[in-house]
Design an enzyme around this catalytic site. Sequence first.
Site, PDB file in Angstrom:
ATOM      1  N   ALA A 158      24.322 -18.075  30.568  1.00  8.66           N
ATOM      2  CA  ALA A 158      23.702 -18.247  31.888  1.00  8.66           C
ATOM      3  C   ALA A 158      22.332 -18.918  31.794  1.00  8.66           C
ATOM      4  CB  ALA A 158      23.553 -16.891  32.558  1.00  8.66           C
ATOM      5  N   LYS A 159      21.723 -18.849  30.618  1.00  5.74           N
ATOM      6  CA  LYS A 159      20.411 -19.470  30.368  1.00  5.74           C
ATOM      7  C   LYS A 159      19.392 -19.133  31.457  1.00  5.74           C
ATOM      8  CE  LYS A 159      22.402 -23.044  27.417  1.00  5.74           C
ATOM      9  NZ  LYS A 159      23.851 -22.802  27.554  1.00  5.74           N
ATOM     10  N   ARG A 160      19.309 -17.842  31.784  1.00  9.41           N
ATOM     11  CA  ARG A 160      18.406 -17.388  32.826  1.00  9.41           C
ATOM     12  C   ARG A 160      17.002 -17.135  32.286  1.00  9.41           C
ATOM     13  NH1 ARG A 160      22.730 -18.697  35.309  1.00  9.41           N
ATOM     14  NH2 ARG A 160      23.529 -17.453  37.033  1.00  9.41           N
ATOM     15  N   ASP A 220      20.976 -26.823  31.429  1.00 12.68           N
ATOM     16  CA  ASP A 220      21.962 -26.719  30.357  1.00 12.68           C
ATOM     17  C   ASP A 220      22.258 -28.132  29.867  1.00 12.68           C
ATOM     18  OD1 ASP A 220      24.274 -25.823  28.776  1.00 12.68           O
ATOM     19  OD2 ASP A 220      24.232 -24.045  30.038  1.00 12.68           O
TER      20      ASP A 220
END
Lengths: 272, 272
Positions: A95-97, B99
């Site tokens: 999710a790369k939050r 991303d």
Amino acid sequence: MTTKQLLEQIQLKKSFLCIGLDVDLNKIPKHLLELEDPIFEFNKNIIDATHDLCVSYKPNTAFYEAYGIKGWQSLQKTIEYINKNYPEIFTIADAKRGDIGNTSSMYAKAFFEDLNFDSVTVAPYMGKDSVEPFLAFENKHTIMLALTSNEGAFDFQTKNVEGKELYKTVLETSKGWKNSENLMYVVGATKAEYFTEIRKIVPKSFLLVPGVGAQGGSLSEVCKYGMNDEVGLLINSSRGIIYASSQEDFAQKAREEALKLQQEMESILNNR
Amino acid sequence: MTTKQLLEQIQLKKSFLCIGLDVDLNKIPKHLLELEDPIFEFNKNIIDATHDLCVSYKPNTAFYEAYGIKGWQSLQKTIEYINKNYPEIFTIADAKRGDIGNTSSMYAKAFFEDLNFDSVTVAPYMGKDSVEPFLAFENKHTIMLALTSNEGAFDFQTKNVEGKELYKTVLETSKGWKNSENLMYVVGATKAEYFTEIRKIVPKSFLLVPGVGAQGGSLSEVCKYGMNDEVGLLINSSRGIIYASSQEDFAQKAREEALKLQQEMESILNNR
């Protein structure tokens, strides 16, 4: 899931493969599109065909959010299906939050409690208080971006910060954060020569390694420089496995591709 | 929405206020919890009471994802409500995404097409190819983190990279990306003295400024150093407005807080 349980699975299955469930409706077999939830049906078939060859599945949230509420439902059904049928699998929400403290807490709640993933990927740019809310969860893992597999990694991550590359500063600084034993790191396979330096900074941490296969990274090179005494690697492949065929045999072909990687991993594990 | 249309709204309303819709079920008035969709009902009341005083609403996606599918539904209903009833409002999905290229394209699709926001916040760590897919959308805006309002900003963002702070490198580098005219930047109000330097690098860009109010930043200081000929600022306030009261008068109290900020902004605009 604890790190010890993950390692046991790696030893049992002779595999440290993670399969990326990045489902694009334009790429899946056409016959699935007639079903009510094509994304979930695709995932279910891939999972049933490969679960004994891998130790982890990693849906990237972007591919689900792109389809709105229906996509979020497919994500929820997918994680529920894995947790119910294959509880031994280490699940990763890619999710790369990352946000200010109270907001990151809400993201942690979303992925660790509501969806019940074992881990989530996070971005480091906002620093300590953006990551510690994730680290606070027991038996959950936070996988922070260090050195990514894309061209853009060279824009900032490899820039020299007070004597060393930014990604090294990120690795070193994060070791001092509260509950940093719950940290893993993303390190792209396309840069195998960097693993030696990285292992000097984080000798024991698990590294999630994208970029093998479609993005051109070499499995043997990554293992040569990145593996530690407790393996310490999760190698991700997405497109190379899940889109091995766009026909009705897609799950079988996915299994064949996963098997190739698992066998290569078994050989590496036996010969170290 | 074009930047020109945003500026027209600022001049018309004498306001450059953005209201953050960060809805926590533990903080909203208790009587709303009996309704079918308390989050949407809360937002609808806040929006109806404040839309003439602000030019932008900014839901932070974390607060919606924390409630799973129901939360995502509340987010969708909120953006649809704004777009239908107040199309002059500049909408921001505060999502802090980013991303590799093909994956960022899916996030851009999620926020610009599926949900139809005017803009989305993104994180810079993964570099050019993680941001350009967002920039490719016409009349949509990409708001990149530069210098954030939290303590963790000092972990990496202010570190010295080859002679200047990382956030300055981020600003300068991004100016060379394709369609960079669609870029805005997040700059925290808690660091007003930094605005002078930032304006030397991005004199014309809109800056989204969190941290006024609950986080302690000063509106007049930010305007003194950060405003340009075309205003160039969106000042966000979340908790200070939406949680002004936890009683049935919450929307009226939110209006009163928004009005204070709008009047302060009108005075600044008239006196410059």
